[in-house]
Write an enzyme that holds these catalytic residues in place. Structure first.
Site, PDB file in Angstrom:
ATOM      1  N   ASP A 267      24.944  63.030  39.396  1.00 32.47           N
ATOM      2  CA  ASP A 267      23.374  63.730  39.240  1.00 32.47           C
ATOM      3  C   ASP A 267      23.540  64.840  39.169  1.00 32.47           C
ATOM      4  OD1 ASP A 267      20.779  63.948  41.219  1.00 32.47           O
ATOM      5  OD2 ASP A 267      21.044  62.837  42.262  1.00 32.47           O
ATOM      6  N   HIS A 301      22.926  64.642  35.479  1.00 29.52           N
ATOM      7  CA  HIS A 301      21.320  64.466  35.346  1.00 29.52           C
ATOM      8  C   HIS A 301      20.605  65.722  34.844  1.00 29.52           C
ATOM      9  CE1 HIS A 301      20.243  60.518  38.480  1.00 29.52           C
ATOM     10  NE2 HIS A 301      21.006  60.831  37.877  1.00 29.52           N
TER      11      HIS A 301
END
Length: 464
Positions: A267, A301
């Site tokens: 993430d 991310h």
């Protein structure tokens, strides 16, 4: 930087966990031995708790003041997973009061603490996390099904769950948090409430140095309401398929340095937060005075991220001399109506990016909205000024990006456009150059964006 970061100091005394009954074994639980060593060290005025070379299995442990938990070069500390050892508690996650399982490593209102050494801390997150089908190869997916048959079809292709309790918990959902029996109701599906690996709350003078921290159930490192936090020359790792597998979530902290650390996670890599919505704004606590430099982020991310939880404010950050390679987004600022808070006085410079899958830079107030143009539901929920988030006074200079889908994307709110962003000496190769919506005072000084349709050289103030 115009602030000082204090480092912890420790007595020159060592406590080896082997002397407290620890064993190198894949079956023996060393929780009691490690905790006794930590407690004894702290009670005696502090020092270094040594985890020597070898494999050590442990249940959750609690760090105490004046203790440096030191892992030798080939020490491997891996955490267990069980309903008995990981009871559910009320804590803070994603900026709000939430139910979560106890973290493998916790420190609460402690001073002068550290985790050092070149060993590895492993949260055994693969036993906790579901995985989106689209993030797996067919071979990986079949391996998952051999471990657990629980799979739920979704529009995006489905999610695999590691246990029946997680699968059933997702179907039932979280209980009403106003119910006095909420913890008891949730406990049946305890492993749905994945903990962060390292939770540091209201601590002062913290050092994490050289260590490898990996395989977290949820986020890897979560300092919140901490002061004088230093993360230095560490490695923070998760598989790209690790849902919510953030590297560092620095929340409502002051006087922090992140230096020389490598992030490769599932993430956001380096993420700055300060609580979510009106609930968070009831407590003062901006994230401010942060120096991030000489770090690398792979396969995350976002490389450097602010938000989406930023309701107490984010101020006075310097990000410099970093490299982001293969991240979904390079520099990412995200929020939404209802969050409130002000993000301001941030400088990002001397950044090198390559193979960015989406935007090189994105500033968006539509993080929870599917379509800012047509879906005004969230904007109409409140007309209060304190509910409107604000991004302003962000300087980005001397940055290059070799390939992104979109060079610069800025999407503000009608109630308050994103304003006063400064781009200087920027060079980007992208499929699309600019997207500006509800933005004002966007200053471009020698910004070069090359797309298949040609090269743009921007030296102007834009409004969208």
């Amino acid at each position: 930087m115009n602030f000082k970061i204090e480092l912890p100091k420790f007595k020159n005394k060592q406590y080896n966990i082997l002397d407290f009954g620890a064993k190198i074994s894949t079956k023996f639980n060393n929780k009691m031995a490690i905790q006794q060593a930590i407690d004894t060290c702290s009670q005696n005025g502090g020092g270094m708790v040594i985890i020597p070379n070898g494999y050590f299995l442990s249940g959750p442990i609690v760090l105490k003041s004046n203790v440096n938990l030191h892992l030798e070069n080939n020490a491997f500390l891996q955490f267990t997973k069980s309903k008995e050892e990981y009871p559910l508690i009320w804590t803070d996650y994603e900026g709000q009061k939430r139910i979560r399982a106890v973290s493998p490593i916790t420190a609460d209102h402690q001073t002068n603490i550290a985790i050092t050494g070149h060993g590895v801390i492993d949260g055994n997150g693969v036993l906790w996390r579901g995985i989106k089908r689209m993030k797996l190869t067919e071979k990986e997916f079949q391996r998952c099904l051999k471990k657990s048959p629980y799979f739920q079809e979704t529009k995006e292709g489905g999610i695999w769950y590691p246990t029946q309790t997680v699968y059933e918990g997702v179907q039932v959902g979280e209980p009403d948090y106003n119910d006095p029996n909420a913890l008891e109701l949730a406990s049946k599906h305890y492993d749905m409430y994945r903990p962060v690996l390292l939770s540091l709350k209201h601590c002062d003078k913290i050092l994490i140095e050289d260590i490898t921290i990996q395989n977290s159930p949820a986020w890897n490192i979560h300092p919140w309401f901490c002061t004088n936090f230093t993360l230095k020359n560490a490695k923070v790792r998760n598989k790209y398929s690790a849902q919510n597998g953030d590297g560092l979530d620095l929340e409502s902290c002051q006087n922090c340095e992140i230096v020389g650390t490598v992030f490769e996670v599932g993430d956001d890599g380096i993420c700055i937060k300060s609580g979510k919505n009106a609930e968070a704004r009831q407590i003062e606590g901006p994230c401010e005075n942060v120096w991030i430099h000489d770090c690398k982020v792979f396969d995350a991310h976002g490389g450097f991220v602010v938000g989406s939880e930023m309701s107490r404010g984010v101020h006075n950050l310097l990000v410099e001399n970093c490299t982001f390679i293969g991240t979904d987004i390079g520099v990412r600022f995200k929020s939404a109506m209802g969050r409130g808070g002000v993000v301001e006085d941030i400088t990002i410079r001397n950044i090198h990016m390559a193979n960015i899958l989406e935007e090189a830079f994105i500033f968006t107030m539509g993080y929870v909205l599917k379509n800012l143009e047509t879906d005004k539901t969230d904007e109409m929920q409140s007309t209060l000024r304190e509910d409107i988030p604000e991004f302003k006074n962000v300087i980005m200079e001397n940055i290059c990006c070799e390939h992104a889908k979109i060079g610069i994307k800025i999407e503000g709110l009608e109630a308050l456009p994103i304003h006063h962003l400064y781009f200087k000496n920027i060079e980007i190769t992208a499929e699309e150059a600019l997207v500006l919506k509800r933005a004002e005072e966007i200053h471009m000084d020698n910004v070069i964006i090359e797309t298949p349709n040609g090269k743009q050289i921007l030296n102007e103030v834009l409004k969208g």
